[in-house]
Design an enzyme around this catalytic site. Structure first.
Site, PDB file in Angstrom:
ATOM      1  N   ASP A 117       0.859  -1.196   0.000  1.00 49.02           N
ATOM      2  CA  ASP A 117       0.000   0.000   0.000  1.00 49.02           C
ATOM      3  C   ASP A 117       0.890   1.239   0.000  1.00 49.02           C
ATOM      4  OD1 ASP A 117      -2.320  -1.442  -0.067  1.00 49.02           O
ATOM      5  OD2 ASP A 117      -2.640  -1.391   2.097  1.00 49.02           O
ATOM      6  N   ASP A 153       5.171   1.080  -7.996  1.00 49.92           N
ATOM      7  CA  ASP A 153       5.084   2.171  -8.977  1.00 49.92           C
ATOM      8  C   ASP A 153       5.190   3.516  -8.266  1.00 49.92           C
ATOM      9  OD1 ASP A 153       2.465   1.291  -7.903  1.00 49.92           O
ATOM     10  OD2 ASP A 153       1.772   3.122  -8.884  1.00 49.92           O
TER      11      ASP A 153
HETATM   12  C1  SAM Z   1      -1.709  -2.594  -3.146  1.00 52.44           C
HETATM   13  S1  SAM Z   1      -2.147  -4.224  -2.691  1.00 52.44           S
HETATM   14  C2  SAM Z   1      -0.981  -5.236  -3.597  1.00 52.44           C
HETATM   15  C3  SAM Z   1      -1.348  -6.668  -3.608  1.00 52.44           C
HETATM   16  C4  SAM Z   1      -0.379  -7.588  -4.374  1.00 52.44           C
HETATM   17  N1  SAM Z   1       0.920  -7.621  -3.756  1.00 52.44           N
HETATM   18  C5  SAM Z   1      -0.271  -7.135  -5.806  1.00 52.44           C
HETATM   19  O1  SAM Z   1       0.807  -6.607  -6.174  1.00 52.44           O
HETATM   20  O2  SAM Z   1      -1.240  -7.309  -6.560  1.00 52.44           O
HETATM   21  C6  SAM Z   1      -1.469  -4.304  -1.050  1.00 52.44           C
HETATM   22  C7  SAM Z   1      -1.950  -5.531  -0.302  1.00 52.44           C
HETATM   23  O3  SAM Z   1      -1.258  -5.612   0.933  1.00 52.44           O
HETATM   24  C8  SAM Z   1      -2.188  -5.865   1.976  1.00 52.44           C
HETATM   25  N2  SAM Z   1      -1.612  -5.246   3.182  1.00 52.44           N
HETATM   26  C9  SAM Z   1      -1.429  -3.932   3.410  1.00 52.44           C
HETATM   27  N3  SAM Z   1      -0.825  -3.730   4.592  1.00 52.44           N
HETATM   28  C10 SAM Z   1      -0.625  -4.957   5.122  1.00 52.44           C
HETATM   29  C11 SAM Z   1      -0.054  -5.409   6.334  1.00 52.44           C
HETATM   30  N4  SAM Z   1       0.432  -4.568   7.225  1.00 52.44           N
HETATM   31  N5  SAM Z   1      -0.020  -6.735   6.551  1.00 52.44           N
HETATM   32  C12 SAM Z   1      -0.528  -7.618   5.646  1.00 52.44           C
HETATM   33  N6  SAM Z   1      -1.066  -7.241   4.474  1.00 52.44           N
HETATM   34  C13 SAM Z   1      -1.113  -5.928   4.213  1.00 52.44           C
HETATM   35  C14 SAM Z   1      -3.478  -5.230   1.519  1.00 52.44           C
HETATM   36  O4  SAM Z   1      -4.612  -5.811   2.138  1.00 52.44           O
HETATM   37  C15 SAM Z   1      -3.444  -5.492   0.031  1.00 52.44           C
HETATM   38  O5  SAM Z   1      -4.018  -6.732  -0.313  1.00 52.44           O
END
Ligand code: SAM
Length: 232
Positions: A117, A153
């Site tokens: 994120d 990105d």
């Molecule tokens: C922007 S998405 C990217 C997902 C995947 N890596 C991709 O590139 O398609 C970020 C993912 O990380 C998860 N996420 C964010 N912070 C997290 C945390 N502290 N622990 C576990 N998962 C997390 C979110 O729920 C989300 O599914």
């Protein structure tokens, strides 16, 4: 609100549940978790499971741990792994930092942090996952010679990780010298976000760092507690 396509993941069937790691705070023993000792890889924020399911299916002699905040996505990861025939995966729900603390020292040989994120607004940046303290935990769980792969990105996030790495000298060797990053390298199993962002015409910046043999210092755990080094 739950997207219509995700509603089917509200209920987890028995087969899907068998690929979900045990919740809680108990230490994880990968040999017990998988019933064997094999090289181990970790994906943090494994999203919709595209990457981990395909990687695991193409490396049956290795084991894979995923961690994902969103419970519906955890089920979707398990669903994708079953579809790919990858039983060598355990997906943990919850916060990545909590999972890292449950893992033994030097257990991983690959760690992937792909499109975390981005928290793009300046006021949000402190929420980003890849702080110095997370990097220290990653250094603790990564075996000498193991690799950390990061892609985003959001270039200022990539550069922030590089800057944070300079505060942990000697723990990682930069594989992308001299700049520390590469743009738009070809990837075998693109993640969902990677595909979206490429379709939007974004440039993706990747990092590749190799763990040295230097011992990891104790991590500073947010809240003021310090993890004691093993044996003290
Ligand atoms: C922007 S998405 C990217 C997902 C995947 N890596 C991709 O590139 O398609 C970020 C993912 O990380 C998860 N996420 C964010 N912070 C997290 C945390 N502290 N622990 C576990 N998962 C997390 C979110 O729920 C989300 O599914």
């Amino acid at each position: 609100m739950v997207a219509p396509g995700m509603r089917i993941y509200r209920v987890r069937n028995e087969r899907q549940a068998s690929l979900v790691g045990p919740p809680g705070h108990a230490p994880i023993d990968p040999a017990v978790l998988f019933g064997r000792s094999a090289p181990l890889r970790l994906e943090i924020g494994c999203g919709h499971g595209e990457f981990i399911s395909q990687m695991a299916a193409s490396h049956p002699a290795e084991d894979f741990i995923g961690v994902e905040h969103d419970p519906l996505r955890v089920t979707k990861n398990a669903h994708k792994c079953l579809k790919e025939g990858a039983s060598n995966v355990r997906v943990f729900g919850g916060d990545a930092v909590d999972l890292l603390r449950r893992l033994p020292d030097a257990c991983m040989h690959r760690v992937y942090v792909l499109f975390p994120d981005p928290w793009p607004k300046p006021g949000q940046r402190r929420r980003r996952l890849m702080t110095r303290s997370t990097l220290l935990e990653l250094a603790r769980i990564t075996a000498p010679g193991g690799r950390l792969i990061f892609g985003s990105d959001t270039h200022n996030y990539t550069f922030q990780v590089l800057a944070n790495l300079t505060t942990t000298p000697g723990l990682w060797r930069d594989c992308y010298k001299p700049n520390g990053f590469r743009f738009d390298i070809p990837t075998r199993f693109p993640t969902v976000f990677e595909r979206y962002k490429k379709e939007e015409g974004c440039t993706i910046a990747y990092l590749l760092q190799e763990r040295t043999a230097a011992p990891a210092p104790p991590a500073i755990i947010p809240g003021g507690r310090h993890r004691r080094p093993p044996g003290t």
